[in-house]
Scaffold this active site. Structure first.
Site, short mmCIF file in Angstrom:
data_model
loop_
_atom_site.label_atom_id
_atom_site.label_comp_id
_atom_site.label_asym_id
_atom_site.label_seq_id
_atom_site.Cartn_x
_atom_site.Cartn_y
_atom_site.Cartn_z
N GLY A 56 -42.51 -59.41 -5.35
CA GLY A 56 -41.61 -58.95 -6.39
C GLY A 56 -40.34 -58.40 -5.80
CG HIS A 94 -15.08 -57.04 -21.95
ND1 HIS A 94 -15.24 -58.33 -21.58
CD2 HIS A 94 -14.54 -56.40 -20.88
CE1 HIS A 94 -14.81 -58.49 -20.33
NE2 HIS A 94 -14.36 -57.32 -19.89
CG HIS A 96 -10.06 -55.78 -19.48
ND1 HIS A 96 -9.58 -56.86 -18.78
CD2 HIS A 96 -11.39 -55.74 -19.22
CE1 HIS A 96 -10.57 -57.44 -18.13
NE2 HIS A 96 -11.69 -56.77 -18.39
CD GLU A 97 -13.46 -52.23 -19.93
OE1 GLU A 97 -14.50 -52.71 -20.41
OE2 GLU A 97 -13.06 -52.48 -18.77
N GLY A 104 -38.21 -52.35 -4.77
CA GLY A 104 -38.24 -51.14 -5.61
C GLY A 104 -39.06 -51.24 -6.86
CB THR A 105 -40.98 -53.81 -8.52
OG1 THR A 105 -41.29 -54.53 -7.34
CG2 THR A 105 -39.77 -54.40 -9.17
P1 ADP Z 1 -41.32 -51.62 -3.13
O1 ADP Z 1 -42.38 -51.45 -2.10
O2 ADP Z 1 -41.69 -52.57 -4.21
O3 ADP Z 1 -39.96 -51.93 -2.59
P2 ADP Z 1 -41.86 -48.86 -3.62
O4 ADP Z 1 -43.29 -48.92 -3.95
O5 ADP Z 1 -41.50 -48.40 -2.26
O6 ADP Z 1 -41.14 -50.25 -3.90
O7 ADP Z 1 -41.13 -47.95 -4.70
C1 ADP Z 1 -40.06 -47.10 -4.41
C2 ADP Z 1 -40.03 -45.93 -5.34
O8 ADP Z 1 -39.72 -46.35 -6.66
C3 ADP Z 1 -41.35 -45.23 -5.46
O9 ADP Z 1 -41.48 -44.22 -4.52
C4 ADP Z 1 -41.33 -44.68 -6.87
O10 ADP Z 1 -40.71 -43.43 -6.90
C5 ADP Z 1 -40.46 -45.64 -7.62
N1 ADP Z 1 -41.22 -46.61 -8.42
C6 ADP Z 1 -41.16 -47.95 -8.28
N2 ADP Z 1 -41.96 -48.56 -9.19
C7 ADP Z 1 -42.57 -47.60 -9.89
C8 ADP Z 1 -43.50 -47.59 -10.96
N3 ADP Z 1 -43.98 -48.72 -11.48
N4 ADP Z 1 -43.90 -46.40 -11.45
C9 ADP Z 1 -43.42 -45.26 -10.94
N5 ADP Z 1 -42.54 -45.20 -9.93
C10 ADP Z 1 -42.09 -46.33 -9.41
#
Ligand code: ADP
Length: 605
Positions: free
Chosen positions: A205, A430, A426-427, A208-209
Site C-alpha cells: 500500500g 475555479h 482566478h480563484e 503512511g497507511t
Molecule cells: P507505513 O508503514 O504504511 O508507511 P506506518 O504504519 O508507519 O505507515 O504509519 C505511520 C503513522 O501513521 C502511524 O504511526 C500512525 O500514527 C499513523 N497511521 C497510519 N495509518 C493509521 C491507521 N489506520 N490508524 C491509525 N493511525 C494510523
C-alpha cells in the site's frame, strides 16, 4: 525511537586526557599528598628538640626559608620557618642530627612507590578499559569483530503495545491478519485439520497507511516476540554480510517461535533480479538467502513473516510465489469512514472542544493517508498551543488541513493590489466553473492568502461521499474547473499569468490518463497506451505505443483540454456579473466560505 548519539571524539582526545591527568597528578597531587604528612611546629619546639637531642634528620631549605626535620626514630616529619639564627649550625652539630636532603620524598618509601608508580598504572588501566569500551560501542557491539554475526537483542523490538484497536479503518486488512493472530494463539487447531498457515504475508500500500502499525498490532495481539528489520538494514558494504544477517535473524526467530518477523521496505532486498550489469551482488545474495530460509523452515513452526512494501510490482517473482510470500494484504488509503475513524483515534490523544465535526474534517481531507491524518491532528494541537488555548477547536483542525495541503500562511508576502485582484478572479473562476457544472463537487472555501507552498490562493473542493468510480463527464468537468482560473483571467484582464502552472499540469495529467489509460478516446478504443509502474508512489506512467500513436495522443490531449477550457470561458461569460461580484467580495475578505459563495451566487441580481 532512535537514541541520540553524542558526537564522537577523536582518539587523540583520550590520549590527551591521560597525559593531562598524569601531569596534573605529578605537579599538584603528589606534593600535596606528601605535604599532608608534614607537621608544622614553631621555632621554639625545633630548638627544644635540638637541645634534648631529639632530632633525627634535618634539611635546611634556604630558598624556602624553612627547616624540615624528623624525630629521633624518623617516625614523624616536622617543619618550621627559619629564624635569623647565627648559632644554627653549631646547635645542629651539638644535637647529633644527621643532615639530609629530600626528607619528604624519603619519608615513607612504601607510600612514595605507591603514589608514583602504582597509581599512574591503575589510572592508565582504568582509562584503557574505558576507551576500549567506547571503541567497542563505536564498532557496533561486543561482537564487532565477528563479521556478520549480530547481537541477539538487535532484532527483538517492542511492538509498543499496539493493538488492532489502535489501527483505525483498514478493516479488510485487519480481518485477514486476525487469522494469523488466531493461529499464533492456537496453532494446534490448524495443525489438527492439516491447514498450513501462509509463511509470508506481504502488506502492500501507499506510504503512511499503517502497514508497520498493522504488523506491530499482530504481534501485540498475539503476544509473541516481534523481530523487526528494515530491508535496507540487510544491505551491507561487504558482500555476504546481509545474507549472514538473514541467517542469524531466522535462527533467532526459530529459537523464539512462535514469533513474528517483520521486514519493512522489503523492496530494498527483494527487487527483481534482472541480470543487469549494475546489479548489486550483496543484494542478490541477501535475497537468495532469504528465499532459502523461507523454504527451509517447515510449515507450522510458528514463525510468521510479515513484510511491507509500496512497490509490489518491483518484487522478484520468486519471492511472491506460493510457499513464500503467498498472501498479499492490500493496505489502501482510507475511505471517508476510515479517515473519520483514524481522526477519532488520534484525537483521543489531544484535548478537544466538544462538538467537533469529524465527518466534515474527514471529507475535507480527502485522499489523505493515516500518517497525514495523524499529522493534521497534531498540527491542530500545536496551533491551539500557539494561540494559548487549552482545547483544540474545529477551526484548528480545518486550518491544519490547509497547512498540510498548502503549507503555512505567508504572513509577510506582499502582493500588489493588481496581483491580488488577479488571484481573486482566478480563484473565483475555479469555484464558479465548479459550481455551475452540475456534477462538480461544491466548493468549501476560497482564499487568497498566500501559502508557504507558493500557492497565492486556492479553492478547496470537498467531495460529499466516497467516490470509487469517476465518470467521463466528471473527469471532463474537473478539467474545465482546473482551466476556470486562467479562463477568468483571460476574460477579465485579457492576459495570462504564471499562476495557472499547477492547474495546467493537473489538467494535462487528467486528460492524458483519460486517453491513454481509461479508454475514453473513441479513436483508441479500449487499448492501454500507458502502463503505470509505481502505483503507490505517485503512479508514474510509461508510454507503451508507437511514435505515431504518441503524436496522436498529444493531439487529442490538447483537443480535450482546449474543449474544456472553452467550456469554462463560456460558463464564466454567462455568469460575468456574479464573477465580478464574488471576486470583489473575496478581494475584500481574503477568505470566504462555501456558504458565502453559494449565497452570493444564488442571490437574484
Ligand atoms: P507505513 O508503514 O504504511 O508507511 P506506518 O504504519 O508507519 O505507515 O504509519 C505511520 C503513522 O501513521 C502511524 O504511526 C500512525 O500514527 C499513523 N497511521 C497510519 N495509518 C493509521 C491507521 N489506520 N490508524 C491509525 N493511525 C494510523
Amino acid at each position: 525511537m532512535q537514541e541520540v548519539q553524542k558526537p564522537k571524539k577523536p582518539l587523540i582526545f583520550y590520549y590527551g586526557v591521560v597525559i593531562l591527568v598524569l601531569l596534573l597528578f605529578n605537579f599538584f597531587a603528589m606534593p600535596w599528598i606528601a605535604q599532608r604528612q608534614v607537621r608544622e611546629v614553631d621555632y621554639g619546639t625545633f630548638i627544644d628538640m635540638a637541645e634534648e637531642q631529639q632530632l633525627g634528620q634535618v634539611e635546611v631549605q634556604q630558598q624556602e626559608q624553612q627547616i624540615i626535620f624528623t624525630n629521633k626514630d624518623n617516625t614523624a616529619i616536622f617543619k618550621t620557618g627559619m629564624m635569623p639564627d647565627p648559632d644554627l649550625t653549631q646547635r645542629l652539630d651539638d644535637s647529633g642530627a644527621v643532615f639530609s636532603g629530600e626528607i619528604v620524598e624519603q619519608a615513607n618509601p612504601f607510600i612514595s612507590i605507591l603514589l608514583s608508580w602504582v597509581l599512574p598504572v591503575v589510572i592508565f588501566i582504568a582509562i584503557g578499559q574505558y576507551m576500549s569500551k567506547k571503541l567497542m560501542q563505536r564498532a557496533g557491539g561486543p561482537n564487532a569483530m565477528m563479521f556478520g554475526k549480530s547481537n541477539a537483542k538487535v532484532y527483538v523490538k517492542s511492538s509498543e503495545g499496539i493493538k488492532f484497536s489502535d489501527v483505525a479503518g483498514e478493516d479488510e486488512a485487519k480481518e485477514s491478519l486476525s487469522e494469523i493472530v488466531d493461529y499464533l494463539h492456537n496453532p494446534g487447531k490448524y495443525r489438527e485439520i492439516g491447514a498450513a498457515m501462509p509463511k509470508g504475508i506481504l502488506l502492500v500500500g501507499p506510504p503512511g497507511t499503517g502497514k508497520t502499525m498493522l504488523a506491530k498490532a499482530v504481534a501485540g495481539e498475539s503476544n509473541v516476540p516481534f523481530f523487526s528489520m528494515s530491508g535496507s538494514e540487510f544491505v551491507e558494504m561487504f558482500v555476504g554480510m546481509g545474507a549472514s544477517k538473514v541467517r542469524d535473524l531466522f535462527k533467532q526467530a526459530k529459537e523464539k517461535a512462535p514469533c513474528i518477523v517483520f521486514i519493512d521496505e522489503i523492496d530494498a532486498i527483494g527487487q527483481k533480479r534482472d541480470g543487469r550489469l549494475s546489479s548489486n551482488d550483496e543484494r542478490e545474495q541477501t535475497l537468495n538467502q532469504l528465499l532459502t530460509e523461507m523454504d527451509g523452515f517447515e510449515e507450522n513452526t510458528g514463525v510468521v513473516i510479515l513484510a511491507a512494501t509500496n512497490r509490489p510490482e518491483s518484487l522478484d517473482p520468486a519471492l511472491t510465489r506460493p510457499g513464500r510470500f503467498d498472501r498479499r494484504v492490500p493496505v489502501e488509503l482510507p475511505d471517508l469512514k476510515g479517515r473519520e475513524a483514524i481522526l477519532r483515534v488520534h484525537a483521543k490523544k489531544i484535548r478537544l472542544e466538544p462538538g467537533v465535526d469529524f465527518s466534515k474534517i474527514a471529507r475535507m481531507a480527502s485522499g489523505a493517508s493515516g500518517a497525514e491524518l495523524a499529522n493534521i491532528v497534531n498540527e491542530a494541537a500545536l496551533r491551539a498551543v500557539r494561540d494559548g488555548r487549552s482545547q483544540v477547536t474545529q477551526a484548528d483542525l480545518e486550518e491544519s488541513i490547509e497547512v498540510v495541503i498548502a503549507g503555512y500562511q505567508k504572513k509577510n508576502a506582499i502582493l500588489t493590489d493588481e496581483e491580488r485582484k488577479v488571484v481573486a478572479y482566478h480563484e473565483v473562476g475555479h469555484a464558479l466553473v465548479a459550481a455551475k457544472q452540475s456534477n462538480s463537487a461544491p466548493v468549501q472555501k476560497i482564499t487568497i492568502v498566500p501559502r508557504t507552498s507558493g500557492a497565492l490562493g486556492y479553492t478547496m473542493q470537498v467531495e460529499e461521499g466516497n467516490h470509487y468510480l469517476v465518470s467521463q463527464q466528471e473527469l471532463e468537468n474537473k478539467i474545465a474547473t482546473l482551466t476556470g482560473g486562467r479562463a477568468a483571467e483571460e476574460l477579465v484582464f485579457h492576459s495570462a499569468s504564471t499562476g495557472a502552472s499547477n492547474d495546467i499540469e493537473q489538467a494535462t495529467k487528467l486528460a492524458r490518463a483519460m486517453i491513454t489509460r481509461y479508454g475514453m478516446s473513441p479513436d483508441f478504443d479500449m487499448v492501454a497506451l500507458e502502463i503505470v509502474s509505481n502505483q503507490y508512489l505517485g503512479g508514474d506512467a510509461n508510454l507503451a505505443c508507437s511514435a505515431e500513436t504518441q503524436t496522436e495522443i498529444d493531439r487529442q490531449v490538447v483537443g480535450l483540454v482546449r474543449k474544456q477550457h472553452q467550456k469554462a470561458i463560456r460558463i464564466l461569460e454567462e455568469n460575468r456579473q456574479k464573477l465580478d461580484e464574488i471576486a470583489a467580495y473575496l478581494y475584500e475578505k481574503e477568505t470566504i466560505t462555501g456558504e458565502e459563495f453559494m449565497r452570493i451566487l444564488n442571490q437574484p441580481a
